[in-house]
Design a protein around this motif. Sequence first.
Motif, PDB file in Angstrom:
ATOM      1  N   PRO A 209      -7.606  -1.371  -5.757  1.00  0.00           N
ATOM      2  CA  PRO A 209      -7.084  -2.444  -4.901  1.00  0.00           C
ATOM      3  C   PRO A 209      -5.884  -3.194  -5.499  1.00  0.00           C
ATOM      4  O   PRO A 209      -5.473  -4.194  -4.921  1.00  0.00           O
ATOM      5  N   ASP A 210      -5.361  -2.723  -6.626  1.00  0.00           N
ATOM      6  CA  ASP A 210      -4.195  -3.398  -7.204  1.00  0.00           C
ATOM      7  C   ASP A 210      -2.912  -2.832  -6.601  1.00  0.00           C
ATOM      8  O   ASP A 210      -2.908  -1.758  -6.015  1.00  0.00           O
ATOM      9  N   ARG A 211      -1.829  -3.564  -6.803  1.00  0.00           N
ATOM     10  CA  ARG A 211      -0.497  -3.027  -6.523  1.00  0.00           C
ATOM     11  C   ARG A 211       0.224  -2.897  -7.854  1.00  0.00           C
ATOM     12  O   ARG A 211       0.310  -3.858  -8.600  1.00  0.00           O
ATOM     13  N   LYS A 212       0.706  -1.704  -8.139  1.00  0.00           N
ATOM     14  CA  LYS A 212       1.450  -1.498  -9.386  1.00  0.00           C
ATOM     15  C   LYS A 212       2.854  -1.048  -9.027  1.00  0.00           C
ATOM     16  O   LYS A 212       3.081  -0.497  -7.937  1.00  0.00           O
ATOM     17  N   PRO A 213       3.822  -1.237  -9.920  1.00  0.00           N
ATOM     18  CA  PRO A 213       5.197  -0.813  -9.617  1.00  0.00           C
ATOM     19  C   PRO A 213       5.256   0.689  -9.309  1.00  0.00           C
ATOM     20  O   PRO A 213       4.579   1.471  -9.976  1.00  0.00           O
ATOM     21  N   LEU A 214       6.049   1.047  -8.323  1.00  0.00           N
ATOM     22  CA  LEU A 214       6.182   2.464  -7.953  1.00  0.00           C
ATOM     23  C   LEU A 214       7.664   2.847  -7.935  1.00  0.00           C
ATOM     24  O   LEU A 214       8.513   2.013  -7.587  1.00  0.00           O
ATOM     25  N   PRO A 215       7.964   4.110  -8.279  1.00  0.00           N
ATOM     26  CA  PRO A 215       9.362   4.542  -8.377  1.00  0.00           C
ATOM     27  C   PRO A 215       9.936   4.912  -7.008  1.00  0.00           C
ATOM     28  O   PRO A 215      10.437   6.025  -6.820  1.00  0.00           O
ATOM     29  N   VAL A 216       9.840   4.006  -6.054  1.00  0.00           N
ATOM     30  CA  VAL A 216      10.364   4.301  -4.711  1.00  0.00           C
ATOM     31  C   VAL A 216      11.573   3.398  -4.429  1.00  0.00           C
ATOM     32  O   VAL A 216      11.723   2.326  -5.026  1.00  0.00           O
TER      33      VAL A 216
END
Length: 389
Positions: A274-281
């Motif tokens: 349920p976390d949000r982590k940085p994504l390479p988008v």
Amino acid sequence: MRRVSIFGATGSIGQNTIDLIARDPQSYDVVALTGGRNVAQLARDAIRLNADVAVTCFDDELPSLRDALAGSGVEAAAGEAAMHDAATRPADWVMSAIVGAAGLAPGLRALEQGATLALANKESLVTAGPLLMQTARDHGGRVLPVDSEHSAIFQGLVGEDINAVERIIITASGGAFRDWPMDDLAKATVEQASTHPNWNMGQRITIDSASMFNKALEVIETKEFFGVLPNQIEVVVHPESMIHALVGFHDGALMAHVGAPDMRHAIGYALHWPDRKPLPVERLDLTKIGQFTFRAPDPDRYPALPLAWRVMEEGGLSGAIFNAAKERALDLFIDRQIGFLDMARVVERTMDAISPRQGLQNDIPDLDTIRDADKEARRVASQMIEQLG
Ligand code: NDP
Ligand code: MG
């Protein structure tokens, strides 16, 4: 370390999943990777990620897989029993990214182990939605959506009460032929249908996007996943593919999910949930995009789309019949035995020919009953070719 397995590792979703996992190898213990004919890729990734086992679904690929893995310490296996075994190996998070109904059984097995199943394989929910969700509930497993529209809806519902939802709008790019003259559609070739204007995906889903069979599957997927009624689901053509879905609430508010067309967003959301982590988008610059446009889907251009509501109304084995007939019709189109528009005709006639209650004993059909319906629908769909005028 989280134990992860990837079913369909060599495909488009599988490779995007590996891209995310390979950026943070310390956090993951890779259990099983599965693939099909692309044994070289499977072996490369299994070695790179130090997987316990690499499995190809094809028995005849075992010698090549063994050769490619020789000396690496990664176990090689092949065939249906090996796929089953891979799916029963304990894992915390499993990516279900096999294409087609073949993805159902491994997903069920993983849920029976109590795993979190990140579900790209929409065919699982279309053919066996109630069975899949029941299996998750019975074994303490969980299903998380990976299809971009369903991830968008899921994110739009965080902190909300599902009973406050009035409608769900899923967007469609309109696919390769959205601006083609109608008269040209019957002659559209496999190559033309295999080019998507916005997304880079496997060939089968790309063709399904051009015909909107993909959107029909996603409408059914929406009902099965979120438990909403068929008349609460809408489809709108949005050629930019930046808004993935919108959730409409009783107070009239529409919550839209906006992002670049990159599946690593939805995969990453399911991976870290349920976390949000940085994504390479890509980060969108709305001033550069300028505008978003929308139009209603034309049922003459996309005859596959209305069939989704028929499936939802019929219930029972209708989803399994619809999906199997669609898979067979797609094979026939790819083999150049039928035309682009014939696919919807084959599927509709197959649905006319088989009762969605045939062989049905329980409200929630089991895997064997679903497999029988799938087989029968493929057989009937193959015969329909003779009836096409
Ligand atoms: P691909 O065709 O790119 O990959 C399919 C994967 O399944 C490959 O690993 C392939 O192996 C394997 N495979 C093929 N046939 C079988 C079989 N009979 N048994 C076991 N494994 C098999 O598909 P995508 O990645 O595009 O799609 C995967 C799933 O995700 C589909 O259900 C699709 O609808 C869904 N999805 C895909 C999206 C996308 O962006 N691509 C977006 C949303 C949903 P190999 O290639 O080695 O033969
Ligand atoms: Mg989608």
